[in-house]
Design an enzyme around this catalytic site. Structure first.
Site, mmCIF file in Angstrom:
data_model
loop_
_atom_site.group_PDB
_atom_site.id
_atom_site.type_symbol
_atom_site.label_atom_id
_atom_site.label_comp_id
_atom_site.label_asym_id
_atom_site.label_seq_id
_atom_site.Cartn_x
_atom_site.Cartn_y
_atom_site.Cartn_z
ATOM 1 N N CYS A 1 -5.975 -0.791 4.694
ATOM 2 C CA CYS A 1 -4.741 -1.557 4.842
ATOM 3 C C CYS A 1 -3.744 -0.788 5.715
ATOM 4 O O CYS A 1 -3.607 0.430 5.575
ATOM 5 C CB CYS A 1 -4.132 -1.817 3.465
ATOM 6 S SG CYS A 1 -2.634 -2.819 3.532
ATOM 7 N N CYS A 43 -0.780 2.389 -3.910
ATOM 8 C CA CYS A 43 -2.008 1.636 -3.674
ATOM 9 C C CYS A 43 -3.138 2.508 -3.150
ATOM 10 O O CYS A 43 -2.969 3.263 -2.189
ATOM 11 C CB CYS A 43 -1.738 0.488 -2.702
ATOM 12 S SG CYS A 43 -3.165 -0.587 -2.475
ATOM 13 N N CYS A 77 3.298 -16.814 -8.437
ATOM 14 C CA CYS A 77 2.908 -15.723 -9.339
ATOM 15 C C CYS A 77 3.494 -14.449 -8.754
ATOM 16 O O CYS A 77 3.198 -14.091 -7.618
ATOM 17 C CB CYS A 77 1.385 -15.643 -9.419
ATOM 18 S SG CYS A 77 0.733 -14.216 -10.320
#
Length: 416
Positions: free
Chosen positions: A65, A72, A202
């Site tokens: 990423c 993360c 969400c």
């Protein structure tokens, strides 16, 4: 305890607690912990009975990423030894989803690492959504692809997506301490785009990054104003090879207080125990079911979770039941409502846009469908800003952090 009686009364009326009341929940002593759980449990049972919704994660694309979210394991510069692979094909993703559905899950969360999807990525995920829906009748599908561009949420909705996840993770005031490659406002905008497109929003948080009680209350009140239908509560998994590898601040008792506070502030929302429950709640996981009405089944994005069979046994042993595909998760007044649908509620519903205190919300790009390996705030090892003292580190339980080596992206059977 007068505080708890007041919070129960407000929760049953969908009325917003004060910030002081929310902070008081986090400040309760261990001697009062069972009273706190019992009180929040009354609110949980009033709106959701003894049902537990099961959700299942499929990591469509793992690692590599470009974002620098400090919590993360898939971040830019991460040295964590996680699985790395590019997009799963629709058939592969559907096969992975079927394993979770066979284990009792009713929602599949499709997650992909990255800043946000290209239009080609949206086409790819749309095909995956259609494949899963065609092969699994009645399944809910939630997408979590990062920051959305204009029109992308609508395309996902047209493909059959039911929901979109994008977590705020931490308070607006401390967000820049965890991520520099996007802003808190970027995150809020994506949640708003999802809602405007007719997707069920969400959005949740990550606890355990060294944040103060004030930070936790700020982000939960921001979520209340944003009014998602589901609020995942992640507990940081301190992965070796990430900037927050040394952040071990959570005890099972603190995790329960956090979940209780979220339930009081968002009484009629699906509160989901997400990443890190096995690491930080440990043997007290069954107590958390009295606070949250939703959990992830099996493994997470890059880390292993509790065995799926053990999850089902825990739910049954604690006196709860798995929510069926034919049952509606949300209370009747929320179904089809979404953000700002509670104008008639006393004091505003869980997310009335007029009365929530301490509001201000934003979203994050690489969060994982409510379960990203800890997610959280603090891009430096000293933790984040806040006026309350930061909890002292406890003995690290690195033995409980295991990299996922099975399921999506591997040739091994998934844990479901």
């Amino acid at each position: 305890m007068d505080l708890l009686n007041t919070l129960v009364d407000k929760g049953l009326r969908r009325e917003t607690p004060t910030r002081e009341e929310a902070l008081a929940v986090l400040a309760t002593s261990d001697d009062d912990l069972l009273d706190v759980v019992a009180a929040a449990g009354k609110v949980r049972r009033h709106w959701f009975g003894r049902r537990v919704k099961l959700n299942y994660l499929v990591n469509l694309k793992s690692g590599l990423c470009p974002e620098d979210c400090s919590y993360c394991s898939q971040r830019l510069g991460s040295k964590a030894g996680i699985l790395k692979y590019t997009w799963l094909k629709p058939g592969e993703a559907s096969e992975a989803a079927a394993a979770g559905l066979a284990g009792g899950a009713k929602r599949v969360c499709l997650v992909a690492s990255g800043r946000g999807p290209t239009d080609r990525d949206v086409d790819r995920v749309s095909e995956t959504i259609r494949t899963i829906k065609e092969q699994n009748e009645g399944v809910e599908v939630c997408a979590c692809l990062g920051l959305l561009s204009d029109g992308q949420a609508e395309r996902l909705r047209e493909a059959g997506a039911d929901a979109y996840n994008h977590n705020l993770n931490t308070s607006e005031g401390t967000y820049a301490d965890i991520t520099t490659t996007h802003t808190y406002a970027d995150r809020v905008e994506t949640v708003q785009k999802a809602h405007a497109a007719g997707l069920s929003a969400c959005s949740g948080l990550i606890a355990g990054m060294g944040e103060s009680d004030e930070d936790l209350v700020d982000v939960v009140f921001s979520l209340r104003e944003l009014d998602p239908d589901s609020v995942p509560v992640n507990f940081l998994i301190p992965f070796e090879g990430t900037p927050l590898a040394k952040e071990w601040h959570l005890t099972p008792q603190r995790c329960l207080r956090i979940l209780a506070m979220v339930r009081f502030v968002c009484p009629d929302v699906e509160v989901r125990i997400a990443g890190g429950r096995e690491v930080h709640l440990r043997t007290m996981q069954p107590l958390a079911l009295h606070l949250a009405n939703s959990v992830f089944l099996g493994d997470y994005l890059t880390s292993e979770g509790q065995a799926g069979k053990a999850d089902l046994e825990m739910i049954a042993d604690a006196g709860f039941e798995v929510e069926g595909a034919d049952q509606v998760t949300l209370p009747e007044h929320r179904v089809g409502g979404g953000c700002g649908s509670h104008e008639g509620a006393a004091g505003g519903g869980c997310g009335s846009h007029s009365s929530a205190e301490g509001a201000g919300c934003e979203s994050h790009a690489d969060a994982g469908c409510g379960s990203h390996e800890g997610g959280g705030c603090g891009s430096h090892e000293g933790g984040v800003r806040g006026s309350a003292p930061v909890p002292q580190a406890i003995e690290p339980r690195t033995d409980l952090v295991a990299v996922r080596r099975r399921g999506a992206g591997t040739d091994l059977a998934p844990n479901a």
